[in-house]
Design an enzyme around this catalytic site. Structure first.
Site, PDB file in Angstrom:
ATOM      1  CE  LYS A  22      -1.630   1.476   4.146  1.00  0.00           C
ATOM      2  NZ  LYS A  22      -1.300   2.860   4.496  1.00  0.00           N
ATOM      3  CG  ASN A  23       2.274   2.775   3.564  1.00  0.00           C
ATOM      4  OD1 ASN A  23       1.113   3.092   3.289  1.00  0.00           O
ATOM      5  ND2 ASN A  23       2.699   2.594   4.804  1.00  0.00           N
ATOM      6  CB  CYS A 116      -4.302  10.895  12.435  1.00  0.00           C
ATOM      7  SG  CYS A 116      -2.788   9.990  12.574  1.00  0.00           S
ATOM      8  NE  ARG A 121       1.016  10.164  10.502  1.00  0.00           N
ATOM      9  CZ  ARG A 121       0.487   9.213   9.730  1.00  0.00           C
ATOM     10  NH1 ARG A 121      -0.698   8.726  10.020  1.00  0.00           N
ATOM     11  NH2 ARG A 121       1.135   8.773   8.679  1.00  0.00           N
ATOM     12  CG  ASP A 304       3.694   1.280   9.573  1.00  0.00           C
ATOM     13  OD1 ASP A 304       3.251   2.112  10.382  1.00  0.00           O
ATOM     14  OD2 ASP A 304       3.931   1.561   8.378  1.00  0.00           O
ATOM     15  NE  ARG A 396      -6.909   4.231   6.117  1.00  0.00           N
ATOM     16  CZ  ARG A 396      -6.114   5.072   6.739  1.00  0.00           C
ATOM     17  NH1 ARG A 396      -6.342   5.395   7.983  1.00  0.00           N
ATOM     18  NH2 ARG A 396      -5.086   5.615   6.128  1.00  0.00           N
TER      19      ARG A 396
HETATM   20  N1  EPU Z   1       7.198  14.537  10.836  1.00  0.00           N
HETATM   21  C1  EPU Z   1       7.325  15.867  11.130  1.00  0.00           C
HETATM   22  N2  EPU Z   1       7.157  16.782  10.125  1.00  0.00           N
HETATM   23  C2  EPU Z   1       6.881  16.413   8.851  1.00  0.00           C
HETATM   24  C3  EPU Z   1       6.759  15.036   8.549  1.00  0.00           C
HETATM   25  C4  EPU Z   1       6.929  14.123   9.571  1.00  0.00           C
HETATM   26  O1  EPU Z   1       7.578  16.242  12.293  1.00  0.00           O
HETATM   27  O2  EPU Z   1       6.750  17.284   7.994  1.00  0.00           O
HETATM   28  C5  EPU Z   1       7.371  13.530  11.903  1.00  0.00           C
HETATM   29  C6  EPU Z   1       6.102  12.716  12.167  1.00  0.00           C
HETATM   30  O3  EPU Z   1       5.208  13.374  13.017  1.00  0.00           O
HETATM   31  C7  EPU Z   1       6.666  11.444  12.756  1.00  0.00           C
HETATM   32  C8  EPU Z   1       7.989  11.269  12.003  1.00  0.00           C
HETATM   33  O4  EPU Z   1       8.294  12.555  11.452  1.00  0.00           O
HETATM   34  O5  EPU Z   1       6.938  11.639  14.118  1.00  0.00           O
HETATM   35  C9  EPU Z   1       7.987  10.263  10.876  1.00  0.00           C
HETATM   36  O6  EPU Z   1       6.814  10.422  10.099  1.00  0.00           O
HETATM   37  P1  EPU Z   1       6.777  10.166   8.539  1.00  0.00           P
HETATM   38  O7  EPU Z   1       6.617  11.460   7.847  1.00  0.00           O
HETATM   39  O8  EPU Z   1       7.931   9.308   8.132  1.00  0.00           O
HETATM   40  O9  EPU Z   1       5.429   9.346   8.386  1.00  0.00           O
HETATM   41  P2  EPU Z   1       4.471   9.407   7.124  1.00  0.00           P
HETATM   42  O10 EPU Z   1       5.256   9.624   5.917  1.00  0.00           O
HETATM   43  O11 EPU Z   1       3.328  10.308   7.416  1.00  0.00           O
HETATM   44  C10 EPU Z   1       4.608   6.858   6.509  1.00  0.00           C
HETATM   45  C11 EPU Z   1       3.629   5.720   6.353  1.00  0.00           C
HETATM   46  C12 EPU Z   1       3.122   5.313   7.742  1.00  0.00           C
HETATM   47  C13 EPU Z   1       4.344   4.900   8.589  1.00  0.00           C
HETATM   48  C14 EPU Z   1       5.356   6.045   8.646  1.00  0.00           C
HETATM   49  C15 EPU Z   1       6.627   5.694   9.388  1.00  0.00           C
HETATM   50  C16 EPU Z   1       2.690   6.105   4.174  1.00  0.00           C
HETATM   51  C17 EPU Z   1       1.523   6.474   3.359  1.00  0.00           C
HETATM   52  N3  EPU Z   1       2.541   6.137   5.505  1.00  0.00           N
HETATM   53  O12 EPU Z   1       3.882   7.922   7.132  1.00  0.00           O
HETATM   54  O13 EPU Z   1       2.275   4.192   7.547  1.00  0.00           O
HETATM   55  O14 EPU Z   1       3.919   4.587   9.885  1.00  0.00           O
HETATM   56  O15 EPU Z   1       5.713   6.450   7.308  1.00  0.00           O
HETATM   57  O16 EPU Z   1       7.251   4.609   8.806  1.00  0.00           O
HETATM   58  O17 EPU Z   1       3.734   5.759   3.637  1.00  0.00           O
HETATM   59  C18 EPU Z   1       0.493   2.746   8.052  1.00  0.00           C
HETATM   60  O18 EPU Z   1       0.657   2.205   6.946  1.00  0.00           O
HETATM   61  O19 EPU Z   1      -0.255   2.239   8.941  1.00  0.00           O
HETATM   62  C19 EPU Z   1       1.176   3.999   8.359  1.00  0.00           C
HETATM   63  C20 EPU Z   1       0.766   4.824   9.315  1.00  0.00           C
END
Ligand code: EPU
Length: 416
Positions: A22-23, A116, A121, A304, A396
């Protein structure tokens, strides 16, 4: 609202095939904005998040068609530049259209996602990067607007490695003028998969999979034809499901090298795992031994998989410490696991899990995608019946979860 009903206590056995990730599929779908024409993506899982992304791209004016693991996206014309709140609130990954839209059309308006179930996030790093590339960013009425006639290459340092942030900026940089360097970038396999998809479209990207990614902008990209990698989190979820039931299963169409942190930990718990190219054979122990984990960016232990591993530790012999370092609120499953008899205490980012011999089936509620997976895993091992409410969370991210587990002998059914 659908519920899942599980009669626990069956040792899983047999074979299961893993779906596409998915991701990885979500950003690759967003990347099709960059290549005008017909984009064909295969090994796409049939999930609610995928159709949400498809509908969002259709809202932007693209043709969207999905059948049997294939998604076709016609991106000749982009007619709208806005990702409305209705999409973003159901799926935060909608924010992945921000980078490609600005790069292709010079402008994007994306609803700012709120907090969320797993944490605040923010997306400040996505917008910081676009600003460095010359975009003007404004926030008004809950929407982020990014505008740039032509993005310019820049050196962008992330204080925290962010998966979708790295993906958004990598996509934006493919059509920017000059070189972009992403420092402290996310190294997840899904980032590498997106880079490979972009390279197949004609992008010039080096270093994906390391923390330093260099992108030389090109003047245009062609549509993509790309096959998505297997889902490492679905794979991991089946590994823990086999382990907690003391079962023996073969997991096909997976990518064992993407699951090394988990596989190593699982072996420490007494789970036997043998890996071949695209296959894993998992044999669960009579009772797992306790192990500590700390979630980390890839190649560390994935956040995850934290909830599913906690379900396993709830029945382990001994006490384990589970530390969540990525998201500040990713322990929503704890209260539900406790309702099944788990002995878990949370203090700050660490949960102390005292293993108990048996869990007891109970009515529980899914709160987010991976939390629901942990309740399914606990339910498989529990004595009696577990009924999981709000299973739309699990839909999802897990394709045909009840058919796949049912195929391994689990007594699981969906109650509509
Ligand atoms: N963060 C910030 N600022 C930003 C972006 C991120 O502070 O602008 C922080 C977040 O709050 C968090 C950390 O950085 O504490 C890492 O977050 P990241 O941005 O890597 O997460 P994401 O890209 O929103 C993806 C996956 C998530 C998975 C995370 C971590 C997708 C669509 N989602 O989320 O997947 O948990 O990386 O590996 O790729 C899931 O599939 O259940 C899921 C939540």
């Amino acid at each position: 609202m659908d519920k899942l009903e599980i009669e626990g206590g069956v040792r899983l056995s047999g074979e299961v095939s893993i779906s596409g990730a998915k991701n990885a599929a979500l950003p690759v779908m967003a990347a099709s904005i960059l290549g005008p024409g017909e984009n064909l993506i295969s090994n796409v899982p049939q999930l609610r998040d995928i159709s949400t992304m498809g509908k969002l791209l259709a809202h932007l004016g693209m043709g969207y068609h999905q059948e049997k693991g294939k998604v076709i996206l016609q991106s000749k014309n982009i007619k709208a530049i806005e990702a409305p709140y209705d999409y973003v609130k159901t799926m935060r990954a909608s924010v992945l259209v921000l980078g490609p839209l600005v790069a292709r059309t010079g402008e994007a308006r994306v609803s700012l996602p709120g907090g969320c179930a797993i944490g605040a996030r923010p997306i400040n790093l996505h917008t910081m990067g676009l600003e460095k590339m010359g975009a003007k960013i404004t926030l008004s009425r809950g929407y982020i607007r990014a505008k740039a006639k032509k993005l310019r290459g820049a050196t962008i340092y992330f204080d925290i490695p962010t998966v979708t942030g790295t993906e958004n900026l990598m996509m934006a940089a493919t059509l920017a003028e000059g070189q972009t360097i992403l420092e402290n970038a996310a190294c997840e396999p899904e980032v590498v998969d997106l880079a490979n998809a972009l390279i197949s479209m004609g992008a010039d990207i080096q270093g994906a999979g390391t923390s330093n990614i260099r992108i030389n902008g090109v003047s245009k990209l062609k549509p993509l034809k790309y096959r998505i990698i297997p889902d490492r989190i679905e794979t991991g979820t089946f590994i823990t499901a086999a382990a907690i039931t003391g079962g023996e299963i073969k997991i096909r169409n997976c990518s064992p090298t993407h699951n090394e942190a988990l596989i190593n930990k699982m072996r420490e718990t007494g789970t036997e795992i043998s890996a071949k190219k695209n296959t894993l054979v998992v044999r669960g122990p009579e009772r797992p031994s306790s192990e500590d984990i700390k979630t980390m960016p890839y190649p560390g232990f994935p956040t995850d998989m934290q909830a599913q591993f906690m379900a396993l530790m709830a029945v382990a012999d001994g006490t384990s410490m589970i530390t969540e370092n990525i998201f500040e609120n990713r322990f929503m499953h704890v209260a539900e696991l406790r309702r099944m008899g788990a002995d878990i205490r949370v203090e700050g980012p660490t949960a102390t899990v005292k293993g108990t011999k048996t869990l007891k089936g109970a009515p529980v509620m899914a709160t987010d995608l991976r939390a629901s997976a942990s309740l399914v895993i606990a339910g498989l091992a529990a004595q009696g019946t577990t009924v999981i409410d709000r299973v739309y969370h699990i839909d999802r991210g897990y394709q045909c979860i009840e058919e796949k587990l049912g195929g391994l002998g689990a007594r699981i059914r969906r109650v509509r």
